[in-house]
Every structure is written in C-alpha cells, then in structure tokens.
Design a protein around this motif. Structure first.
Motif, short mmCIF file in Angstrom:
data_model
loop_
_atom_site.label_atom_id
_atom_site.label_comp_id
_atom_site.label_asym_id
_atom_site.label_seq_id
_atom_site.Cartn_x
_atom_site.Cartn_y
_atom_site.Cartn_z
N LYS A 2 -0.08 -39.10 73.11
CA LYS A 2 1.22 -38.52 73.41
C LYS A 2 1.73 -39.05 74.74
O LYS A 2 1.03 -39.04 75.75
N LEU A 3 2.96 -39.53 74.75
CA LEU A 3 3.59 -40.03 75.97
C LEU A 3 4.25 -38.89 76.72
O LEU A 3 4.50 -37.82 76.17
N SER A 4 4.55 -39.13 77.99
CA SER A 4 5.21 -38.11 78.80
C SER A 4 6.66 -37.89 78.37
O SER A 4 7.27 -36.87 78.69
N ALA A 5 7.22 -38.87 77.65
CA ALA A 5 8.58 -38.79 77.13
C ALA A 5 8.68 -39.74 75.95
O ALA A 5 7.86 -40.65 75.81
N GLU A 35 1.62 -46.12 84.13
CA GLU A 35 1.68 -44.68 84.41
C GLU A 35 1.32 -43.87 83.17
O GLU A 35 0.85 -42.73 83.28
N GLU A 36 1.54 -44.47 81.99
CA GLU A 36 1.23 -43.79 80.72
C GLU A 36 -0.18 -44.11 80.23
O GLU A 36 -0.58 -43.64 79.16
#
Length: 237
Positions: A2-5, A35-36
């Motif tokens: 799952k990504l942050s967005a 970052e992901e």
C-alpha cells in the motif's frame, strides 16, 4: 503493498516539485519512490502494475482492445466509461476522454461524482471537447502515447455526424489499426437501438447497437452492455 497515496497523486506531486525546484522530473520521481520503499520509480510503477484491481474492468482489457459501452440513455454506459478512465489514472496510465456530448465542465462534474477514495483525480484526466473530434483528430492527439494508454470516445454514433468527416466505418477501422499498432485501448460509448425490448431479454447485445451508418462489428473485441442496473461484460471478437 500500500502506498501513502494513489500513484497518480504521487506522480502529480513529483511534477509540482520538479517545476518549483527545477530538479529533473526523473530525479524527483526516484526520490518519492525511495520514500515509498523502492529504489527507483520504475520499480514502484512495476510493482503496482503487478496488482491489478480485481473488480476493475481495466484488469480485463489488453493493449489494442476495442471496447463498447452500450445501453439505453440513463442506464449507466457513460458512468462505466468514466470509471474506466479513473481506474486507468489510478494505474498510472494516460487517460483521455474525447467527447462530442459534454462541455469540459460537464465532464469534470461527472468524473467528480464518481471520485471517492481519490478526490482530485479529474485534474489528471485529459478532456477533449473539440467539434473536430474524428479518427484522424484522435490519432493525431494520441500520437506518441505509451502502450496501455486508455481513451474513451463519447460517443460512437456521432463521429461522422458532420458531413466533412469520413464515414463511420472508415474511422473505426483507422482507430482499430492505430490501437493495434500502438497498444492504445479504445472505449466507445454507444447507443442501443430503440427496437430493443427489455421484456424479451434482460440486456441488449451486439445486435442491438444503433448503427445508422454501417460499422464492421468484428473490429470490436469486447463489450459492456447495461440495462436497469445490470451489466454484462463479454468478448465480441
């Protein structure tokens, strides 16, 4: 994973950062990917592509497909077409709506009514409303597109409404050739003939298309027929 967005939001953020900081876009994309939890953006994109949404129509399509969305007015064919474009953006694909029916603001309003988990997605959708929309216009606009690009045409029966445009059969064949050569997926919103009788069968089929001008139906590969809240996806060719 799952990504942050949603991936389209990450990509849009990268473009803004690149523009404001004058850092090359590929460097910003790689930074966001890190970052992901990925080393590079290409790895993030490939990983997300490996997990298609199982309930999404997009997962049933292949590059070069010619898809019909067909139904009587008000039964949801346009909604299906717009949802396909939303799903395409979420899958980090180029998504383009060519419409001879809506103004840009009307199209945006319809898309926004479908946005749930990803508000703002209409900002990433290309909406083309020119009266000159035809096969040649569409092919020119999509020239250079990556395989997997998704374009929805609203709608099939008005492509040749203006007399200076080629016959519908020629336009559909040209779009089919382009789709196969480039790997673009075309979705055609289409009308159903008024002779369709829901008392005789629950859903229309390929033989119920309203075709005032001849079109070779074998050029279409897949179709979604809708009526009274029911949807049927089927292979055509």
């Amino acid at each position: 994973m799952k990504l942050s967005a949603p991936i389209f939001q990450l990509k849009r953020r990268a473009k803004l950062i690149s523009r404001d900081s004058r850092i090359p876009l590929n460097e910003v994309l790689d930074q966001i990917a890190q970052e992901e939890g990925f080393q590079r953006w290409s790895m993030l994109s490939a990983c997300m592509a490996a997990y298609p949404q199982p309930k999404s129509l997009l997962a049933k399509l292949h590059n070069g497909d010619m898809l019909l969305f067909a139904g009587r007015p008000g039964h949801g064919k346009t909604k299906l077409g717009l949802q396909l474009l939303i799903d395409s953006i979420n899958d980090d694909r180029r998504a383009v709506l060519f419409t001879l029916e809506f103004t840009e603001q009307q199209a945006i309003k319809h898309v926004q009514s479908l946005e749930k988990k990803a508000p703002g997605i209409s900002d990433s959708l290309e909406i083309i409303t020119s009266d000159e929309i035809s096969a040649d216009y569409i092919i020119s606009h999509l020239s250079g597109s990556k395989p997997g690009t998704v374009a929805v045409i609203d709608y099939l029966q008005v492509l040749d409404q203006q007399r200076h445009k080629p016959p519908l059969s020629e336009q559909v064949r040209a779009l089919d050739d382009f789709a196969k050569q480039v790997g673009v997926i075309f979705g055609f919103i289409s009308q159903i003939d008024r002779s369709f009788d829901a008392d005789n069968k629950a859903l229309p089929d390929i033989h119920d298309l309203r075709l005032p001008n001849h079109v070779e139906l074998s050029l279409f590969t897949k179709a979604c027929f809708v009526h009274n809240g029911k949807t049927q996806f089927q292979m055509v060719a």
